[in-house]
Design an enzyme around this catalytic site. Structure first.
Site, PDB file in Angstrom:
ATOM      1  N   SER A   1      61.716 -16.998  86.806  1.00 35.94           N
ATOM      2  CA  SER A   1      61.829 -16.089  85.670  1.00 35.94           C
ATOM      3  C   SER A   1      60.489 -15.409  85.459  1.00 35.94           C
ATOM      4  CB  SER A   1      62.204 -16.871  84.414  1.00 35.94           C
ATOM      5  OG  SER A   1      61.081 -17.633  84.012  1.00 35.94           O
ATOM      6  N   LYS A   2      60.434 -14.635  84.391  1.00 32.67           N
ATOM      7  CA  LYS A   2      59.203 -13.882  84.108  1.00 32.67           C
ATOM      8  C   LYS A   2      57.983 -14.798  83.996  1.00 32.67           C
ATOM      9  CE  LYS A   2      61.124  -9.817  81.945  1.00 32.67           C
ATOM     10  NZ  LYS A   2      62.058  -9.873  80.850  1.00 32.67           N
ATOM     11  N   ARG A   3      58.227 -16.056  83.603  1.00 32.62           N
ATOM     12  CA  ARG A   3      57.107 -16.994  83.485  1.00 32.62           C
ATOM     13  C   ARG A   3      56.343 -17.118  84.804  1.00 32.62           C
ATOM     14  NH1 ARG A   3      58.799 -21.839  83.445  1.00 32.62           N
ATOM     15  NH2 ARG A   3      60.977 -21.247  83.688  1.00 32.62           N
ATOM     16  N   HIS A   4      57.064 -16.886  85.901  1.00 33.71           N
ATOM     17  CA  HIS A   4      56.424 -17.040  87.215  1.00 33.71           C
ATOM     18  C   HIS A   4      55.706 -15.770  87.657  1.00 33.71           C
ATOM     19  CE1 HIS A   4      59.553 -20.175  87.184  1.00 33.71           C
ATOM     20  NE2 HIS A   4      58.610 -20.868  87.789  1.00 33.71           N
ATOM     21  N   GLY A   5      55.478 -14.851  86.733  1.00 34.32           N
ATOM     22  CA  GLY A   5      54.806 -13.600  87.106  1.00 34.32           C
ATOM     23  C   GLY A   5      55.841 -12.526  87.334  1.00 34.32           C
TER      24      GLY A   5
END
Ligand code: GLU
Length: 478
Positions: A249-253
């Site tokens: 997800s966005k958390r991973h960049g």
């Protein structure tokens, strides 16, 4: 363009059905790709449907971006794009027909009543409160304008079998499925309902989507059955996880296709990588163009366990594409994202820069960022680098080698290297003592392609100028 079909199958029709509530991310692109590959490998059709019924969360800009990303990736769809927002009349037609046949019913339960039911039964399941009411009671509520939802009357006993092309048979007991809502009290149809109606109208034969939709499938099968329609085949794709084993997800960049495009990744490389996420061709081969992937694609070799996104592998695949690609094409692609790149020099010079940089770059932007010094002599140097390479003898060393280069007859890589080697032989300096400051002078950094090749390309005059510049600038260190 695409290979001859090895396994033609009658009328395969698949679709990618994104909800435009965000950009197309890698997971979505992988789902689209699996649909595309299946269609093209079976001589079928790949369709696109935008599931934009959630008016609050859907945005036209996301729809445009998704379509743009799919196009950029080279997955051309067949037929016209279907937009669910244009189709509310259709959905209404089918919910009414279900009410009429008795396969669905109106539920007038209030929010409070539903909360009570949950508390009493200690379950999120609806208890069928309005399932078997007589018509009179229902008409009374209607006459009083009481809002209602429409629920599907699902079987109370037995079980349902999902035959999944990846996960195999999955059995779900009907007791786990309540009479779920198909139309909300504001008249809007829910995802499961519109999805089934459109898949049927678009004559979809195989529903290929993320594994997060497995839980919707039994409900959808009940809708197909209630409408008397045939059920398509299902293939649920395992999730893509980040390195921390959590769903990507966005958390991973940056995980949107657009962000990879902006970073200068090429669509063919990204597709090649995405195809290999959780699938293998049965050989060690990893660099495959789209036609090759199509000719090999099958669900049998899609793994059941989640796939972990591996940035390093993506970078490696991407660099392989850059290495193998015609430099003229790379130049054109670079100019698309950076029109002014290399314009100070002629085309041949630029092509040579690409030749040198492609082997050590993972994207077009990487080439752009790493090639600045070819077009502009470095004027400032990093203190850390200077400390590493500069000592009392360095000024003298560079002056001596400069003199040799000034009087050397031919200027090509071999000769530049020969002069360099000879100098080392005849002096008591080691390779690093000479090479490192030379590289710093020429490139402004301590890493890069072969220095002799760079110097050949820059030419005699420019190379010597750069060496002289660093000698003058850094007398202070001696
Ligand atoms: N709109 C759904 C999604 O974006 C599609 C699910 C499906 O393919 O059926 O997840």
């Amino acid at each position: 363009m695409f290979p001859k079909i090895k396994n033609p199958q009658d009328n395969v029709r698949v679709r990618f059905a994104p909800s435009p509530t965000g950009e197309l991310h890698l997971g979505g692109a992988r789902t689209a790709l699996s649909n595309f590959l299946y269609a093209k490998s079976r001589g079928g059709k790949f369709l696109l449907r935008i599931e934009d019924t959630d008016l609050e969360r859907s945005k036209k800009s996301f729809t445009d971006q998704i379509i743009d990303s799919i196009e950029w990736l080279g997955m051309r769809w067949d037929e016209e794009i279907v937009f669910q927002s244009n189709r509310s009349d259709h959905y209404k037609k089918y919910s009414e027909s279900l009410l009429q046949s008795g396969a669905a019913y109106r539920c007038f339960a209030t929010k409070d009543e539903l909360v009570n039911i949950r508390a009493q039964t200690d379950s999120y399941q609806y208890n069928g409160l309005w399932r078997d009411r007589d018509e009179k009671e229902i008409n009374e509520q209607l006459a009083n304008g009481v809002p209602y939802t429409i629920r599907l009357k699902t079987p109370e006993i037995g079980s349902i079998k999902i035959q999944d092309m990846i996960y195999g048979d999955i059995r779900v007991s009907n007791t786990e499925i309540d009479d779920f809502i198909i139309v909300r009290s504001d008249g809007s149809p829910v995802y499961n309902f519109t999805n089934v109606i459109d898949d049927n109208e678009m004559r979809i034969t195989h529903v290929i989507r993320g594994e997060d939709h497995i839980s919707n499938t039994p409900k959808q099968i009940h809708i197909y059955s209630a409408l008397g329609w045939g059920i398509p085949k299902f293939a649920h794709l395992p999730m893509i996880l980040g390195q921390d084993k959590k769903r990507l997800s966005k958390r991973h960049g940056a995980t949107s296709v657009e962000s990879y495009r902006e970073q200068g990744f090429q669509p063919e490389a990204l597709l090649n990588y995405l195809a290999l996420l959780g699938w293998n061709p049965g050989t060690d081969e990893e660099i495959m163009d789209l036609s090759k992937i199509i000719s090999k694609f099958d669900f049998e070799r899609v793994q059941k366990k989640s796939a972990v996104f591996d940035e390093k592998k993506l970078n490696w695949i991407s660099s392989q594409y850059l290495i193998n690609q015609d430099v003229n094409e790379t130049l054109n692609e670079i100019r698309v994202i950076e029109p002014e790149w290399g314009k100070r020099r002629n085309k041949i010079f630029c092509l040579n820069v690409i030749k040198l940089m492609a082997v050590r770059s993972t994207s077009l932007r990487d080439i752009i960022a790493g090639s600045e010094y070819f077009f502009k002599a470095p004027k400032t140097f990093n203190n850390k680098d200077l400390k590493k390479v500069w000592n009392k003898a360095t000024g003298q060393i560079l002056t001596e080698i400069c003199e040799l280069y000034t009087s050397s007859e031919s200027w090509n890589e071999k000769n530049i290297e020969k002069v360099f080697k000879k100098y080392i032989e005849n002096s008591n300096h080691n390779f690093g003592q000479v090479m490192k400051p030379m590289r710093l002078a020429i490139c402004g950094s301590l890493t890069g392609p072969s220095l002799f090749e760079i110097m050949e390309l820059l030419g005699n005059e420019d190379s010597i100028k750069r060496l002289n510049y660093i000698i003058k600038e850094n007398k202070i260190y001696e």
